[in-house]
Design a protein around this motif. Structure first.
Motif, PDB file in Angstrom:
ATOM      1  N   HIS A 137      63.976 -55.983   4.837  1.00 30.68           N
ATOM      2  CA  HIS A 137      64.384 -56.267   3.792  1.00 30.68           C
ATOM      3  C   HIS A 137      64.244 -54.748   2.730  1.00 30.68           C
ATOM      4  CE1 HIS A 137      64.940 -57.960  -0.462  1.00 30.68           C
ATOM      5  NE2 HIS A 137      65.486 -58.988   0.153  1.00 30.68           N
ATOM      6  N   GLU A 138      63.325 -54.248   2.814  1.00 31.30           N
ATOM      7  CA  GLU A 138      63.184 -53.020   2.339  1.00 31.30           C
ATOM      8  C   GLU A 138      63.942 -51.722   2.815  1.00 31.30           C
ATOM      9  OE1 GLU A 138      59.433 -49.731   0.734  1.00 31.30           O
ATOM     10  OE2 GLU A 138      59.089 -51.715   2.095  1.00 31.30           O
ATOM     11  N   GLN A 139      64.139 -51.712   3.919  1.00 35.50           N
ATOM     12  CA  GLN A 139      65.015 -50.454   4.689  1.00 35.50           C
ATOM     13  C   GLN A 139      66.302 -50.781   4.507  1.00 35.50           C
ATOM     14  OE1 GLN A 139      63.901 -47.387   5.832  1.00 35.50           O
ATOM     15  NE2 GLN A 139      61.725 -47.855   5.287  1.00 35.50           N
ATOM     16  N   PHE A 140      66.910 -51.999   4.883  1.00 40.59           N
ATOM     17  CA  PHE A 140      68.196 -52.227   5.177  1.00 40.59           C
ATOM     18  C   PHE A 140      68.747 -53.119   4.129  1.00 40.59           C
ATOM     19  CE2 PHE A 140      66.254 -51.800   9.376  1.00 40.59           C
ATOM     20  CZ  PHE A 140      66.866 -50.659   9.485  1.00 40.59           C
ATOM     21  N   GLY A 141      68.152 -53.824   3.101  1.00 37.64           N
ATOM     22  CA  GLY A 141      68.827 -54.852   2.059  1.00 37.64           C
ATOM     23  C   GLY A 141      68.522 -56.187   2.845  1.00 37.64           C
ATOM     24  N   PRO A 142      68.784 -57.278   1.996  1.00 41.65           N
ATOM     25  CA  PRO A 142      68.878 -58.596   2.408  1.00 41.65           C
ATOM     26  C   PRO A 142      70.042 -58.995   3.366  1.00 41.65           C
ATOM     27  CG  PRO A 142      69.329 -58.402   0.149  1.00 41.65           C
ATOM     28  CD  PRO A 142      68.919 -57.206   0.186  1.00 41.65           C
TER      29      PRO A 142
ATOM     30  N   THR B   9      68.569 -57.096   9.053  1.00 39.76           N
ATOM     31  CA  THR B   9      67.690 -58.112   8.368  1.00 39.76           C
ATOM     32  C   THR B   9      67.870 -59.636   8.567  1.00 39.76           C
ATOM     33  OG1 THR B   9      67.528 -56.357   6.437  1.00 39.76           O
ATOM     34  CG2 THR B   9      66.899 -58.419   6.066  1.00 39.76           C
ATOM     35  N   ILE B  10      69.179 -59.937   8.550  1.00 38.46           N
ATOM     36  CA  ILE B  10      69.538 -61.183   8.969  1.00 38.46           C
ATOM     37  C   ILE B  10      68.975 -61.554  10.523  1.00 38.46           C
ATOM     38  CG2 ILE B  10      71.670 -62.841   9.417  1.00 38.46           C
ATOM     39  CD1 ILE B  10      73.020 -61.412   7.210  1.00 38.46           C
ATOM     40  N   LEU B  11      69.092 -60.646  11.369  1.00 38.49           N
ATOM     41  CA  LEU B  11      68.936 -60.902  12.593  1.00 38.49           C
ATOM     42  C   LEU B  11      67.288 -61.058  12.675  1.00 38.49           C
ATOM     43  CD1 LEU B  11      69.581 -61.074  15.622  1.00 38.49           C
ATOM     44  CD2 LEU B  11      69.474 -58.712  15.827  1.00 38.49           C
ATOM     45  N   ILE B  12      66.578 -60.138  12.037  1.00 39.10           N
ATOM     46  CA  ILE B  12      65.037 -60.289  11.906  1.00 39.10           C
ATOM     47  C   ILE B  12      64.671 -61.620  11.402  1.00 39.10           C
ATOM     48  CG2 ILE B  12      62.757 -59.349  11.094  1.00 39.10           C
ATOM     49  CD1 ILE B  12      64.024 -57.924  13.439  1.00 39.10           C
ATOM     50  N   LYS B  13      65.445 -62.090  10.492  1.00 42.35           N
ATOM     51  CA  LYS B  13      65.196 -63.348   9.817  1.00 42.35           C
ATOM     52  C   LYS B  13      64.928 -64.584  11.118  1.00 42.35           C
ATOM     53  CE  LYS B  13      66.719 -62.817   5.137  1.00 42.35           C
ATOM     54  NZ  LYS B  13      67.695 -63.219   4.100  1.00 42.35           N
TER      55      LYS B  13
END
Length: 368
Positions: free
Chosen positions: A202-207, A212-216
């Motif tokens: 979230h910090e590196q790439f944004g929400p 970030t979506i894949l990591i969620k």
């Protein structure tokens, strides 16, 4: 000159007090058949003076012979002088005509050269303007290429920075995610790691970034799902590395192409600059040549009328000299005819007197 010679001869005759002899009186009567003219009158006066001062008829004959020879020699001398002077006139006229012909030829050549130089200067001026425009266009192209290259380098650096950021982040995430799916990791630790990974993404790439979506998704599925996501992240990281390497290679090619273009532009600029310098030098040379030819033309326009006038004057002088010669020749011929006539008259008189004397002598001697 003959009349002057008469006066000189008259003054040099010795003055005698004896009276004119009967023979002399008879001779003078014969002179009355001469036509009236200043020259014949002076000749009769000269003979009369000679006879009245005691001169003999033989002496008169000798005097007339000398005068006749002198007149003929004067004519010979005048002929020689006339021939020489006419040759000098002819030579001067020939030289002046040659000079005038050359001056007119030079003027014609100067006019042609002036026209040729004027046309050439126009061509050179237009060519110089073309070369100056080409240099300006080349400089504009160089500046455009440099600006484009600067923008490409700036964009390349951003891409490299972003790619390295993604690769480093993915490497760190993959490392942590690998620990999270390790069988020895507790469920609590796994959730902690996943939470940390999600925060970092979230910090590196944004929400809204795909990573970030894949990591969620890793917080909602089981280990096998996380392992598949882990493999996907490794593919993304490897793809980013490959893309970065391709970008680096492309940048090297672009850099080499840029250097080549700059070298070509510099070579072309030097050639155009050299050609332009030569054109300007040619223009200046031809312009100076045109000024010289124009000055030569002005001088020719002065010299030609002067030469024409001198030629005409020389011809007039020649004609005047020739006419004076013809006048002297006519007058002298008339004088020679008068003197020759006088000589023949005196000669006949002397010859007749001698024959008479010889006859008288023979009669007195009884030879007849």
């Amino acid at each position: 000159m003959s009349l002057i010679r008469f006066n000189i001869l008259a003054l040099t005759i010795g003055v005698c007090l004896s009276a004119m002899t009967p023979q002399a009186s008879l001779l003078m009567k014969s002179f009355h058949q001469f036509g009236q003219s200043p020259y014949s009158d002076q000749l009769k006066e000269l003979v009369q003076i000679k006879l009245e001062t005691g001169g003999q008829v033989d002496e008169v004959l000798k005097l007339i012979q000398e005068l006749l020879d002198s007149l003929k020699q004067d004519q010979v001398d005048d002929d020689v002088a006339h021939s020489r002077q006419m040759a000098v006139f002819d030579q001067n006229i020939g030289e002046l005509e040659d000079d005038l012909s050359k001056l007119n030829t030079d003027l014609a050549n100067a006019n042609v050269l002036i026209q040729t130089l004027a046309e050439l200067l126009v061509i050179l001026r237009e060519t110089i303007i073309t070369y100056e425009k080409q240099l300006a266009i080349l400089n504009e192209q160089e500046q455009f290429i440099r600006n484009a290259r600067a923008a490409d380098v700036k964009a390349y650096n951003r891409r490299v920075e972003q790619a390295n950021k993604v690769i480093n982040a993915l490497t760190l995430i993959i490392e942590k995610l690998s620990r999270a799916v390790d069988q020895q990791t507790s469920e609590q630790d796994r959730q902690t790691i996943l939470t940390q990974i999600h925060a970092e993404c979230h910090e590196q790439f944004g929400p809204n970034h795909p990573i970030t979506i894949l990591i969620k998704l890793t917080t909602r599925f089981d280990v096998p799902t996380v392992q598949r996501i882990l493999e996907k992240l490794e593919q993304i990281r490897d793809g980013a590395k490959k893309s970065l390497n391709e970008d680096i290679a492309a940048e090297e090619v672009a850099s080499n192409n840029f250097d080549t273009s700059m070298n070509e532009i510099e070579t072309l600029r030097k050639r155009l600059s050299t050609d332009l310098e030569n054109l300007n030098q040619q223009f200046n040379d031809k312009f100076n040549q045109q000024k010289i030819v124009l000055a030569q033309k002005e001088q020719l326009l002065i010299d030609i009328p002067i030469t024409e006038e001198l030629l005409q004057l020389t011809k007039e002088q020649q004609e005047q000299y020739h006419q004076a010669y013809l006048s002297r020749q006519t007058q002298r011929q008339s004088e020679i005819e008068v003197v020759q006539k006088a000589y023949n008259l005196v000669f006949d008189h002397v010859d007749s007197a001698r024959k008479s004397e010889d006859l008288t002598a023979k009669l007195n001697s009884g030879a007849i």
